[in-house]
Design an enzyme around this catalytic site. Structure first.
Site, PDB file in Angstrom:
ATOM      1  N   ASP A 107       0.801  -1.232   0.000  1.00 15.61           N
ATOM      2  CA  ASP A 107       0.000   0.000   0.000  1.00 15.61           C
ATOM      3  C   ASP A 107       0.830   1.276   0.000  1.00 15.61           C
ATOM      4  O   ASP A 107       0.297   2.354   0.278  1.00 15.61           O
ATOM      5  CB  ASP A 107      -0.947  -0.001   1.212  1.00 15.61           C
ATOM      6  CG  ASP A 107      -2.138  -0.924   0.986  1.00 15.61           C
ATOM      7  OD1 ASP A 107      -2.641  -0.954  -0.151  1.00 15.61           O
ATOM      8  OD2 ASP A 107      -2.552  -1.610   1.931  1.00 15.61           O
ATOM      9  N   ASP A 167      -7.125  -3.763  -5.684  1.00 15.19           N
ATOM     10  CA  ASP A 167      -6.706  -2.480  -5.118  1.00 15.19           C
ATOM     11  C   ASP A 167      -5.261  -2.122  -5.480  1.00 15.19           C
ATOM     12  O   ASP A 167      -4.874  -0.961  -5.555  1.00 15.19           O
ATOM     13  CB  ASP A 167      -6.798  -2.490  -3.579  1.00 15.19           C
ATOM     14  CG  ASP A 167      -7.954  -3.283  -3.014  1.00 15.19           C
ATOM     15  OD1 ASP A 167      -8.408  -4.229  -3.672  1.00 15.19           O
ATOM     16  OD2 ASP A 167      -8.400  -2.959  -1.906  1.00 15.19           O
TER      17      ASP A 167
END
Ligand code: GLY
Length: 386
Positions: A107, A167
């Site tokens: 991330d 994602d």
């Protein structure tokens, strides 16, 4: 031909005439976030959401959302040009610095590029650049050339050792930036390889995407699953928006038509979905009409559609801008936008983080605010360019 073009442009201008007052929305955002800054003196407690008991939920810098608050502060600075926002944005951006060495998460695009990337774009501060270059190297360590994808998590369902989530497309923008800054082609090829494999293995014939694909050591698909969606075979709302945004960025960065096609196919899945409500704020999963909404997926979608609208023919441009406008009108209205001083100082209400885990259900979320502000800035530019 010229007349037809002119007529379509006029139609776009008419249908997009300023029902959304971007200035007013930023004034509101600034007021809410003044309250957020005042209630967050500790730079290790990043605003995240609201707990079931109504109190604020904060998270540490290694949580995937730590970059969004700083990123939003940069967007408020970008709009207002008021130095007090630059100072606040810098503080909350630097608070994430230590994550540049974090190799345990995929991330880092969210965590570093949203705050430092916007900060660097707006200030050219060399300190931000050097932090991002270290962070990009950390992210690149998660790419295994034998698999051909960046690994999202270490393990999934105690079984799968190489899970990749849709994602993850959102972290590629960061590596494209690093490729440009350094001239290192490896960063670029990680992005295209990851995106190509995701295009091959993550999508269904109807152009919706799986949330999690689990790979073996040589890139073979072992399983297709969900984590935050309603079912393995359902379309988790935010996942569709991440994919839309990710492939739009892929086209921006490479100008390869296949990525534009993919982004448009995802847009068609979303916009033609019979379960997309007329206010265009998706239910948390496209298979769960009538359940809670996810305003974050709407904000991400609006921002992506506004960028995508720049790359397509006039007819599609009109469809994308009009859909984004509807989303922004909805989010700026009383059903989704908080009342001043309420909502623990977040801007938007009614997002859903992880419904199956009964976590962050129908709450404000820091990234919903971030993509909403980004979409408002993009919307304003769209209006100026008409
Ligand atoms: N990347 C995690 C989420 O969208 O909830």
């Amino acid at each position: 031909m010229k007349i037809i073009k002119l007529l379509i442009l006029l139609l776009i201008a008419q249908t997009t005439m300023a029902q959304i007052n971007v200035r007013k929305e930023f004034e509101f955002a600034a007021k809410q976030y003044e309250g957020m800054l005042a209630s967050h003196p500790d730079l290790n407690q990043f605003p995240q959401s609201t707990r079931p008991d109504g109190t604020p939920e904060n998270q540490p810098s290694d949580w995937w959302c730590s970059g969004f608050f700083g990123g939003s502060l940069w967007y408020i600075y970008e709009f207002t040009k008021d130095p007090k926002w630059k100072e606040a944005a810098d503080r909350w951006t630097m608070a994430v610095e230590k994550e540049k060495l974090n190799t345990s998460t995929h991330d880092l695009g969210f965590m570093l590029y949203c705050p430092f990337g916007n900060g660097y774009r707006l200030t050219r501060n060399e300190k931000y650049k050097s932090i991002m270059l270290t962070g990009a190297q950390s992210l690149a360590t998660r790419f295994d050339p034998k698999v051909g994808l960046i690994k999202s998590w270490e393990v999934f369902q105690k079984t799968y050792k190489y899970p990749v989530i849709i994602d993850n497309m959102m972290n590629l923008e960061f590596l494209f930036w690093a490729a440009r800054e350094t001239g290192d082609k490896d960063f670029y090829s990680i992005c295209t390889t990851h995106a190509d494999n995701t295009m091959k293995y993550h999508f269904r014939p109807d152009n919706s995407s799986y949330h999690v694909v689990c790979y073996g050591p040589n890139g073979e698909v072992l399983a297709r699953k969900t984590h935050q969606g309603a079912a393995d075979e359902s379309a988790w709302a935010r996942g569709q928006s991440w994919g839309l945004y990710g492939y739009t960025v892929m086209f921006r960065e490479t100008k390869d038509q296949k990525y534009l096609n993919q982004a448009q196919k995802i847009a068609t899945f979303i916009l033609n979905n019979p379960n997309l409500p007329s206010d265009k704020i998706p239910y948390w999963d496209y298979s769960k009409p009538g359940e809670v909404r996810d305003a974050s997926s709407a904000a991400i979608m609006a921002s992506a559609l506004l960028e995508l609208s720049q790359y397509v023919n006039l007819q599609d441009k009109k469809i994308y801008i009009s859909a984004a406008r509807t989303v922004l009108e909805s989010l700026s209205g009383p059903a989704y936008r908080a009342k001043s001083g309420e909502n623990n100082h977040f801007i938007l209400m009614h997002s859903t983080g992880h419904k199956p885990g009964n976590s962050e259900v129908d709450v404000p979320l820091v990234y919903a605010d971030y993509y909403y502000l980004e979409a408002l800035l993009r919307y304003q530019k769209t209006q100026q360019n008409l």
